[in-house]
Write a protein that holds these residues in place. Structure first.
Motif, PDB file in Angstrom:
ATOM      1  N   TYR A 228       7.245  -4.162   1.758  1.00 28.30           N
ATOM      2  CA  TYR A 228       6.778  -5.397   2.399  1.00 28.30           C
ATOM      3  C   TYR A 228       7.687  -5.756   3.566  1.00 28.30           C
ATOM      4  N   THR A 229       8.995  -5.623   3.387  1.00 31.57           N
ATOM      5  CA  THR A 229       9.935  -5.937   4.467  1.00 31.57           C
ATOM      6  C   THR A 229       9.640  -5.093   5.695  1.00 31.57           C
ATOM      7  N   GLU A 230       9.573  -3.782   5.505  1.00 32.47           N
ATOM      8  CA  GLU A 230       9.335  -2.882   6.631  1.00 32.47           C
ATOM      9  C   GLU A 230       7.980  -3.151   7.292  1.00 32.47           C
ATOM     10  N   THR A 231       6.975  -3.445   6.484  1.00 35.61           N
ATOM     11  CA  THR A 231       5.634  -3.680   7.016  1.00 35.61           C
ATOM     12  C   THR A 231       5.569  -4.991   7.780  1.00 35.61           C
ATOM     13  N   TYR A 232       6.124  -6.053   7.211  1.00 33.81           N
ATOM     14  CA  TYR A 232       6.072  -7.349   7.889  1.00 33.81           C
ATOM     15  C   TYR A 232       6.925  -7.353   9.148  1.00 33.81           C
ATOM     16  N   MET A 233       7.979  -6.532   9.176  1.00 33.78           N
ATOM     17  CA  MET A 233       8.807  -6.453  10.382  1.00 33.78           C
ATOM     18  C   MET A 233       8.003  -5.945  11.580  1.00 33.78           C
ATOM     19  N   MET A 234       7.002  -5.129  11.342  1.00 35.07           N
ATOM     20  CA  MET A 234       6.208  -4.586  12.446  1.00 35.07           C
ATOM     21  C   MET A 234       5.215  -5.602  12.982  1.00 35.07           C
ATOM     22  N   GLY A 235       5.036  -6.723  12.282  1.00 36.77           N
ATOM     23  CA  GLY A 235       4.121  -7.750  12.754  1.00 36.77           C
ATOM     24  C   GLY A 235       2.675  -7.364  12.519  1.00 36.77           C
ATOM     25  N   GLU A 236       1.824  -8.086  13.209  1.00 38.73           N
ATOM     26  CA  GLU A 236       0.395  -7.859  13.067  1.00 38.73           C
ATOM     27  C   GLU A 236       0.026  -6.594  13.839  1.00 38.73           C
ATOM     28  N   ALA A 237      -0.349  -5.564  13.125  1.00 40.11           N
ATOM     29  CA  ALA A 237      -0.653  -4.290  13.770  1.00 40.11           C
ATOM     30  C   ALA A 237      -1.771  -3.585  13.017  1.00 40.11           C
ATOM     31  N   ALA A 238      -2.571  -2.863  13.745  1.00 42.19           N
ATOM     32  CA  ALA A 238      -3.700  -2.154  13.132  1.00 42.19           C
ATOM     33  C   ALA A 238      -3.232  -1.089  12.147  1.00 42.19           C
ATOM     34  N   GLU A 239      -1.992  -0.618  12.306  1.00 47.38           N
ATOM     35  CA  GLU A 239      -1.468   0.422  11.414  1.00 47.38           C
ATOM     36  C   GLU A 239      -0.731  -0.166  10.211  1.00 47.38           C
ATOM     37  N   ARG A 240      -0.802  -1.472  10.049  1.00 46.40           N
ATOM     38  CA  ARG A 240      -0.019  -2.152   9.019  1.00 46.40           C
ATOM     39  C   ARG A 240      -0.188  -1.525   7.642  1.00 46.40           C
ATOM     40  N   TYR A 241      -1.421  -1.352   7.191  1.00 41.25           N
ATOM     41  CA  TYR A 241      -1.641  -0.848   5.837  1.00 41.25           C
ATOM     42  C   TYR A 241      -1.299   0.640   5.728  1.00 41.25           C
ATOM     43  N   ILE A 242      -1.522   1.381   6.787  1.00 42.50           N
ATOM     44  CA  ILE A 242      -1.132   2.795   6.790  1.00 42.50           C
ATOM     45  C   ILE A 242       0.376   2.876   6.565  1.00 42.50           C
ATOM     46  N   PHE A 243       1.110   2.112   7.327  1.00 40.87           N
ATOM     47  CA  PHE A 243       2.569   2.086   7.243  1.00 40.87           C
ATOM     48  C   PHE A 243       3.019   1.659   5.844  1.00 40.87           C
ATOM     49  N   PHE A 244       2.372   0.633   5.299  1.00 42.98           N
ATOM     50  CA  PHE A 244       2.725   0.136   3.968  1.00 42.98           C
ATOM     51  C   PHE A 244       2.523   1.215   2.910  1.00 42.98           C
ATOM     52  N   TRP A 245       1.351   1.836   2.896  1.00 38.44           N
ATOM     53  CA  TRP A 245       1.072   2.850   1.865  1.00 38.44           C
ATOM     54  C   TRP A 245       1.962   4.073   2.024  1.00 38.44           C
ATOM     55  N   GLU A 246       2.291   4.440   3.253  1.00 35.95           N
ATOM     56  CA  GLU A 246       3.198   5.570   3.460  1.00 35.95           C
ATOM     57  C   GLU A 246       4.587   5.241   2.913  1.00 35.95           C
ATOM     58  N   CYS A 247       5.038   4.026   3.110  1.00 32.99           N
ATOM     59  CA  CYS A 247       6.324   3.591   2.555  1.00 32.99           C
ATOM     60  C   CYS A 247       6.291   3.652   1.028  1.00 32.99           C
ATOM     61  N   MET A 248       5.243   3.107   0.434  1.00 32.86           N
ATOM     62  CA  MET A 248       5.120   3.103  -1.032  1.00 32.86           C
ATOM     63  C   MET A 248       5.104   4.529  -1.569  1.00 32.86           C
ATOM     64  N   THR A 249       4.410   5.424  -0.876  1.00 33.61           N
ATOM     65  CA  THR A 249       4.331   6.820  -1.297  1.00 33.61           C
ATOM     66  C   THR A 249       5.691   7.492  -1.222  1.00 33.61           C
ATOM     67  N   SER A 250       6.376   7.288  -0.132  1.00 30.82           N
ATOM     68  CA  SER A 250       7.678   7.926   0.069  1.00 30.82           C
ATOM     69  C   SER A 250       8.686   7.502  -0.995  1.00 30.82           C
ATOM     70  N   ILE A 251       8.794   6.221  -1.223  1.00 28.30           N
ATOM     71  CA  ILE A 251       9.768   5.729  -2.212  1.00 28.30           C
ATOM     72  C   ILE A 251       9.364   6.165  -3.622  1.00 28.30           C
ATOM     73  N   THR A 252       8.065   6.188  -3.901  1.00 29.53           N
ATOM     74  CA  THR A 252       7.600   6.608  -5.228  1.00 29.53           C
ATOM     75  C   THR A 252       7.851   8.095  -5.448  1.00 29.53           C
ATOM     76  N   LYS A 253       7.679   8.913  -4.411  1.00 34.23           N
ATOM     77  CA  LYS A 253       7.997  10.349  -4.532  1.00 34.23           C
ATOM     78  C   LYS A 253       9.474  10.534  -4.887  1.00 34.23           C
ATOM     79  N   ASN A 254      10.330   9.749  -4.266  1.00 39.13           N
ATOM     80  CA  ASN A 254      11.760   9.826  -4.593  1.00 39.13           C
ATOM     81  C   ASN A 254      12.003   9.473  -6.050  1.00 39.13           C
ATOM     82  N   ARG A 255      11.302   8.473  -6.546  1.00 41.20           N
ATOM     83  CA  ARG A 255      11.461   8.069  -7.944  1.00 41.20           C
ATOM     84  C   ARG A 255      10.966   9.167  -8.885  1.00 41.20           C
ATOM     85  N   VAL A 256       9.890   9.849  -8.508  1.00 46.80           N
ATOM     86  CA  VAL A 256       9.388  10.970  -9.323  1.00 46.80           C
ATOM     87  C   VAL A 256      10.498  12.004  -9.470  1.00 46.80           C
TER      88      VAL A 256
END
Length: 161
Positions: free
Chosen positions: A124-152
């Motif tokens: 959420y921090t990284e996504t909200y830092m980018m402000g209102e952007a069309a790529e907002r959800y893409i960026f959010f899900w990529e962040c969630m995926t990356s951190i979750t892969k590390n946890r795996v």
């Protein structure tokens, strides 16, 4: 003429509030997103895979759902690994309990809950830092995926030991 000028002057004195809100404005709760599978209903798996891999003929929403789909797949993998780790820890805790030692499972559960809070807050921090952007959800899900892969990987290491 004076009347028209007075009207125009009056209009300029009134603040104009244009609501420029879009679907990318404000806070969002990722838990409220429909499963990506529902979004892609009616499309074949190969069609979805091709679109997600190439981005060909894909809208921003399509690409966001592709990222969401990747996250759901990694989250499912994490869930399987967590269940295996939990089972292993429970078996180990039986011998610890018999020896009067502290149990590991409550700490494992707490660490997982804390990790989820960290992951969500970080993305959420990284996504909200980018402000209102069309790529907002893409960026959010990529962040969630990356951190979750590390946890795996972390949980798989735990299982090896």
């Amino acid at each position: 003429m004076i009347r028209r000028t007075s009207f125009l002057v009056a209009l300029t004195a009134v603040p104009i509030f244009a609501s420029a809100k879009t679907i990318y404005s404000g806070e969002f709760d990722y838990h409220s997103f429909k499963p990506a599978e529902a979004y892609f209903a009616g499309r074949s798996a190969s069609e979805v895979a091709r679109m997600c891999e190439t981005g060909e003929h894909a809208s921003n929403e399509d690409l966001a759902q592709c990222s969401h789909l990747k996250f759901e797949q990694v989250r499912h993998e994490l869930s399987r690994n967590l269940q295996a780790a939990r089972s292993e820890i429970e078996r180990n805790d039986k011998s610890l309990k018999a020896e009067g030692e502290p149990l590991a499972l409550p700490y494992f559960v707490k660490s997982q809950n804390d990790w989820m809070q960290y992951r969500d807050s970080e993305c959420y921090t990284e996504t909200y830092m980018m402000g209102e952007a069309a790529e907002r959800y893409i960026f959010f899900w990529e962040c969630m995926t990356s951190i979750t892969k590390n946890r795996v990987r972390e949980v798989q290491e735990l299982l090896k030991n």
